[in-house]
Design an enzyme around this catalytic site. Structure first.
Site, PDB file in Angstrom:
ATOM      1  CB  ILE A 139      -0.949   0.005   1.225  1.00  0.00           C
ATOM      2  CG1 ILE A 139      -1.728  -1.310   1.306  1.00  0.00           C
ATOM      3  CG2 ILE A 139      -1.902   1.185   1.161  1.00  0.00           C
ATOM      4  CD1 ILE A 139      -2.503  -1.510   2.598  1.00  0.00           C
TER       5      ILE A 139
ATOM      6  CG  PHE B  41       1.714   2.723   4.823  1.00  0.00           C
ATOM      7  CD1 PHE B  41       0.402   2.378   4.577  1.00  0.00           C
ATOM      8  CD2 PHE B  41       2.237   3.841   4.188  1.00  0.00           C
ATOM      9  CE1 PHE B  41      -0.385   3.136   3.718  1.00  0.00           C
ATOM     10  CE2 PHE B  41       1.461   4.605   3.327  1.00  0.00           C
ATOM     11  CZ  PHE B  41       0.153   4.253   3.097  1.00  0.00           C
TER      12      PHE B  41
ATOM     13  CB  SER C  92      -6.782  -3.550   9.934  1.00  0.00           C
ATOM     14  OG  SER C  92      -7.461  -4.660   9.412  1.00  0.00           O
TER      15      SER C  92
ATOM     16  CE1 TYR D 219      -1.981  -6.196  11.238  1.00  0.00           C
ATOM     17  CE2 TYR D 219      -4.227  -6.902  10.779  1.00  0.00           C
ATOM     18  CZ  TYR D 219      -3.154  -6.065  10.521  1.00  0.00           C
ATOM     19  OH  TYR D 219      -3.260  -5.092   9.553  1.00  0.00           O
TER      20      TYR D 219
ATOM     21  CE  LYS E 263      -1.865  -2.502  11.733  1.00  0.00           C
ATOM     22  NZ  LYS E 263      -1.029  -1.440  11.214  1.00  0.00           N
TER      23      LYS E 263
ATOM     24  CG  PHE F 218     -13.289  -2.513   4.992  1.00  0.00           C
ATOM     25  CD1 PHE F 218     -13.073  -1.308   5.655  1.00  0.00           C
ATOM     26  CD2 PHE F 218     -14.250  -3.362   5.509  1.00  0.00           C
ATOM     27  CE1 PHE F 218     -13.805  -0.946   6.795  1.00  0.00           C
ATOM     28  CE2 PHE F 218     -14.997  -3.020   6.635  1.00  0.00           C
ATOM     29  CZ  PHE F 218     -14.771  -1.808   7.276  1.00  0.00           C
ATOM     30  CG  ASN F 219     -10.325  -7.614   2.910  1.00  0.00           C
ATOM     31  OD1 ASN F 219     -11.085  -7.123   3.735  1.00  0.00           O
ATOM     32  ND2 ASN F 219      -9.742  -8.785   3.108  1.00  0.00           N
TER      33      ASN F 219
ATOM     34  CG  ASN G 172      -3.707 -10.922   2.953  1.00  0.00           C
ATOM     35  OD1 ASN G 172      -2.615 -10.423   3.118  1.00  0.00           O
ATOM     36  ND2 ASN G 172      -4.669 -10.837   3.842  1.00  0.00           N
TER      37      ASN G 172
ATOM     38  CG  ASP H  65     -10.873 -16.206   8.349  1.00  0.00           C
ATOM     39  OD1 ASP H  65     -10.141 -15.195   8.337  1.00  0.00           O
ATOM     40  OD2 ASP H  65     -10.845 -17.069   7.451  1.00  0.00           O
TER      41      ASP H  65
HETATM   42  P1  NAD Z   1       3.504  -4.608   3.439  1.00  0.00           P
HETATM   43  O1  NAD Z   1       4.095  -5.694   4.269  1.00  0.00           O
HETATM   44  O2  NAD Z   1       3.535  -4.746   1.972  1.00  0.00           O
HETATM   45  O3  NAD Z   1       4.161  -3.203   3.824  1.00  0.00           O
HETATM   46  C1  NAD Z   1       4.658  -2.933   5.121  1.00  0.00           C
HETATM   47  C2  NAD Z   1       6.067  -2.383   4.953  1.00  0.00           C
HETATM   48  O4  NAD Z   1       6.599  -2.153   6.271  1.00  0.00           O
HETATM   49  C3  NAD Z   1       7.018  -3.359   4.260  1.00  0.00           C
HETATM   50  O5  NAD Z   1       7.687  -2.686   3.213  1.00  0.00           O
HETATM   51  C4  NAD Z   1       7.975  -3.808   5.357  1.00  0.00           C
HETATM   52  O6  NAD Z   1       9.277  -4.071   4.841  1.00  0.00           O
HETATM   53  C5  NAD Z   1       7.940  -2.611   6.285  1.00  0.00           C
HETATM   54  N1  NAD Z   1       8.264  -2.962   7.680  1.00  0.00           N
HETATM   55  C6  NAD Z   1       7.837  -4.028   8.393  1.00  0.00           C
HETATM   56  N2  NAD Z   1       8.370  -3.995   9.624  1.00  0.00           N
HETATM   57  C7  NAD Z   1       9.128  -2.874   9.693  1.00  0.00           C
HETATM   58  C8  NAD Z   1       9.945  -2.288  10.704  1.00  0.00           C
HETATM   59  N3  NAD Z   1      10.112  -2.881  11.912  1.00  0.00           N
HETATM   60  N4  NAD Z   1      10.585  -1.117  10.442  1.00  0.00           N
HETATM   61  C9  NAD Z   1      10.451  -0.517   9.215  1.00  0.00           C
HETATM   62  N5  NAD Z   1       9.710  -1.039   8.211  1.00  0.00           N
HETATM   63  C10 NAD Z   1       9.066  -2.201   8.462  1.00  0.00           C
HETATM   64  O7  NAD Z   1       2.001  -4.403   3.970  1.00  0.00           O
HETATM   65  P2  NAD Z   1       0.826  -3.530   3.348  1.00  0.00           P
HETATM   66  O8  NAD Z   1      -0.196  -4.466   2.840  1.00  0.00           O
HETATM   67  O9  NAD Z   1       1.383  -2.491   2.455  1.00  0.00           O
HETATM   68  O10 NAD Z   1       0.251  -2.901   4.690  1.00  0.00           O
HETATM   69  C11 NAD Z   1       0.641  -1.605   5.132  1.00  0.00           C
HETATM   70  C12 NAD Z   1      -0.058  -1.288   6.431  1.00  0.00           C
HETATM   71  O11 NAD Z   1      -1.478  -1.389   6.238  1.00  0.00           O
HETATM   72  C13 NAD Z   1       0.279  -2.258   7.570  1.00  0.00           C
HETATM   73  O12 NAD Z   1       0.391  -1.501   8.764  1.00  0.00           O
HETATM   74  C14 NAD Z   1      -0.923  -3.168   7.641  1.00  0.00           C
HETATM   75  O13 NAD Z   1      -1.140  -3.654   8.938  1.00  0.00           O
HETATM   76  C15 NAD Z   1      -2.047  -2.226   7.218  1.00  0.00           C
HETATM   77  N6  NAD Z   1      -3.185  -2.948   6.618  1.00  0.00           N
HETATM   78  C16 NAD Z   1      -2.980  -3.767   5.554  1.00  0.00           C
HETATM   79  C17 NAD Z   1      -4.035  -4.478   5.015  1.00  0.00           C
HETATM   80  C18 NAD Z   1      -3.827  -5.438   3.872  1.00  0.00           C
HETATM   81  O14 NAD Z   1      -4.666  -6.332   3.678  1.00  0.00           O
HETATM   82  N7  NAD Z   1      -2.772  -5.310   3.068  1.00  0.00           N
HETATM   83  C19 NAD Z   1      -5.333  -4.320   5.556  1.00  0.00           C
HETATM   84  C20 NAD Z   1      -5.512  -3.447   6.630  1.00  0.00           C
HETATM   85  C21 NAD Z   1      -4.418  -2.757   7.161  1.00  0.00           C
HETATM   86  N1  UDP Z   2      -9.199 -17.141   2.319  1.00  0.00           N
HETATM   87  C1  UDP Z   2      -9.254 -18.447   1.878  1.00  0.00           C
HETATM   88  N2  UDP Z   2      -8.089 -19.051   1.497  1.00  0.00           N
HETATM   89  C2  UDP Z   2      -6.882 -18.429   1.553  1.00  0.00           C
HETATM   90  C3  UDP Z   2      -6.835 -17.095   2.010  1.00  0.00           C
HETATM   91  C4  UDP Z   2      -8.016 -16.489   2.391  1.00  0.00           C
HETATM   92  O1  UDP Z   2     -10.333 -19.055   1.826  1.00  0.00           O
HETATM   93  O2  UDP Z   2      -5.854 -19.047   1.209  1.00  0.00           O
HETATM   94  C5  UDP Z   2     -10.455 -16.476   2.700  1.00  0.00           C
HETATM   95  C6  UDP Z   2     -10.493 -16.051   4.159  1.00  0.00           C
HETATM   96  O3  UDP Z   2     -10.951 -17.122   4.968  1.00  0.00           O
HETATM   97  C7  UDP Z   2     -11.461 -14.865   4.102  1.00  0.00           C
HETATM   98  C8  UDP Z   2     -11.188 -14.247   2.715  1.00  0.00           C
HETATM   99  O4  UDP Z   2     -10.554 -15.269   1.948  1.00  0.00           O
HETATM  100  O5  UDP Z   2     -12.797 -15.319   4.120  1.00  0.00           O
HETATM  101  C9  UDP Z   2     -10.252 -13.049   2.771  1.00  0.00           C
HETATM  102  O6  UDP Z   2      -9.080 -13.425   3.474  1.00  0.00           O
HETATM  103  P1  UDP Z   2      -7.813 -12.450   3.574  1.00  0.00           P
HETATM  104  O7  UDP Z   2      -6.772 -13.162   4.410  1.00  0.00           O
HETATM  105  O8  UDP Z   2      -7.400 -11.993   2.224  1.00  0.00           O
HETATM  106  O9  UDP Z   2      -8.381 -11.168   4.342  1.00  0.00           O
HETATM  107  P2  UDP Z   2      -8.907 -11.018   5.849  1.00  0.00           P
HETATM  108  O10 UDP Z   2      -9.388 -12.335   6.331  1.00  0.00           O
HETATM  109  O11 UDP Z   2      -7.761 -10.513   6.623  1.00  0.00           O
HETATM  110  O12 UDP Z   2     -10.023 -10.045   5.743  1.00  0.00           O
END
Ligand code: NAD
Ligand code: UDP
Length: 375
Positions: free
Chosen positions: A34, A107, A151, A175, A179, A215-216, A236, A333
């Site tokens: 992100i 992030f 999240s 996790y 958050k 969200f996702n 994911n 989940d």
């Molecule tokens: P990502 O893992 O791709 O990005 C996170 C970045 O943080 C990575 O580049 C990683 O190298 C860096 N990082 C991890 N630990 C670190 C540390 N100790 N010091 C410095 N850098 C560090 O993840 P993302 O999907 O881009 O998510 C970004 C943020 O959004 C996260 O905080 C995550 O919890 C939150 N988020 C993500 C999702 C999702 O589904 N991707 C959903 C909700 C919230």
């Molecule tokens: N999921 C699944 N198989 C996988 C990964 C995810 O069936 O290998 C399902 C999971 O149970 C959920 C949805 O896909 O219902 C989204 O999961 P994800 O981990 O991407 O997001 P989150 O659960 O954190 O919202």
């Protein structure tokens, strides 16, 4: 000619451009999925960017290809600093080395729900202690503005209804708790600073914050030069489906077909990462223009899709069947998690625009290019 993904509504930025120097945004975790998309959106709206990342889950961003793509702007406007949010000295180095940091988008962190059950203390120390380290350094160097990546997982599911910001907070995993507690710490800092400012305490340090509850997030920038390519094993749905499409895995394991949803599989609100990136730009615009701000906002589309509906959409794009089998529900989940994003629409004037088919296509496009060229 800019691609559609780079044409971002920049109303407030239009005003900010009257300033001599555009604001500089410190993006922790800016090399990640992100973060890297948000950096592109920030740069294309004129912001300068400093990325701070330990690259535990990402390659250095921008890669050579991305850097040359960004040269439509000015490559000097992006700095990359390798460091760890768990090490206060690393963060301090960034503030000492930078003339002015106007805001932080935080992030950086760990994000796997299954891994957080196995190693909770790692999640607490990175996500919570790391956030405290960032806040301490911001206070020390008088940086007042933060956007925090939270999240939807903190809600613990919506029982089939859209979830709004005032709904019950009920994290179902370590996790999720990290958050929520990070949000709470930021809120406490904001309140404490506001109270000491009201009592004319000159030592008060203001903290303005927007908490964004994603969200996702899925998909990739349209031209496929960046996307989701975690170094750590991804749990994911989208990256896991990609591994099946690419033949790395023989089939997708679906966790649960007995959820109270349309077809028994889990329902989620998938949001295109470029919509999310634009949401961050809208949030930064708002934060920098709004003193004394603390807001929690959902970023989602408001529409939920089941795992089987996502598989079906991918099958139409790739033109073949995606093998899958059903398994027991996964720890942590929930049945369904869909956003009510009306507050973000009202406050930020932002709305997610991209459909599920575009999310699937852009993910697949990136993965085809990524695997093909070994970027
Ligand atoms: P990502 O893992 O791709 O990005 C996170 C970045 O943080 C990575 O580049 C990683 O190298 C860096 N990082 C991890 N630990 C670190 C540390 N100790 N010091 C410095 N850098 C560090 O993840 P993302 O999907 O881009 O998510 C970004 C943020 O959004 C996260 O905080 C995550 O919890 C939150 N988020 C993500 C999702 C999702 O589904 N991707 C959903 C909700 C919230
Ligand atoms: N999921 C699944 N198989 C996988 C990964 C995810 O069936 O290998 C399902 C999971 O149970 C959920 C949805 O896909 O219902 C989204 O999961 P994800 O981990 O991407 O997001 P989150 O659960 O954190 O919202």
């Amino acid at each position: 000619m800019l691609e559609r993904d780079l044409v971002i509504p920049c109303t407030v930025v239009g005003l900010l451009q009257l300033r001599e120097q555009m604001p500089t945004i410190l993006v922790t975790g800016g090399s990640g999925f992100i973060g890297s998309h948000t950096c592109i959106s920030l740069l294309s709206c004129g912001y300068d960017v400093i990325i701070f990342d330990n690259h535990s889950n990402s390659k250095v961003f921008p890669s050579l290809e991305v850097a040359s793509f960004l040269s439509i702007n000015n490559p000097d406007r992006i700095k990359i600093i390798h460091g760890d949010i768990c090490k206060p000295d690393d963060i301090e180095h960034v503030f000492l080395a930078s003339e002015k940091i106007d805001a932080v988008i935080h992030f950086a962190g760990l994000k796997s729900i299954p891994e957080s059950f196995k190693n909770p203390s790692k999640y607490w120390s990175t996500n919570v202690a790391g956030t405290i380290n960032i806040l301490n350094c911001m206070a020390k160097y008088s940086c007042e503005n933060i956007i925090f990546s939270s999240s939807a997982t903190i809600y613990g599911g919506g029982q089939g209804k859209q979830i709004s910001e005032s709904d019950l907070i009920n994290p179902t995993s370590p996790y999720g708790w990290t958050k929520f507690i990070s949000e709470k710490i930021i809120h406490d800092q904001h309140k404490a600073a506001k109270e000491s400012a009201n009592s004319c305490d000159e030592t008060s340090k203001t903290i303005n914050a927007i908490i964004l509850r994603y969200f996702n997030p899925v998909g990739a920038i349209k031209n496929g030069i960046i996307g989701e390519s975690p170094l750590l094993s991804a749990t994911n749905l989208f990256p896991t489906i990609m591994k099946v499409i690419n033949g790395e895995d023989s089939q997708l394991n679906i966790f649960g077909n007995d959820w109270p949803t349309i077809d028994g599989t889990g329902v989620r609100d998938y949001i295109h990462v470029m919509d999310l990136a634009e949401g961050h730009v809208a949030a930064i615009n708002y934060l920098l223009a709004t003193p004394n701000c603390f807001i929690e906002l959902n970023l989602g589309t408001g529409v939920g899709y089941s795992v089987l509906q996502v598989i079906n959409t991918f099958e139409q794009i790739v033109g073949h069947v995606i093998p899958h089998t059903f398994h027991a529900r996964r720890d942590g989940d929930v049945a369904s998690c869909v956003a009510d994003s009306s507050l973000a629409r009202k406050i930020l004037k932002w709305k997610a625009k991209r459909e599920l088919s575009e999310m699937c296509f852009d993910s697949w496009n990136y993965w085809s290019k990524y695997l093909g060229s070994n970027l």
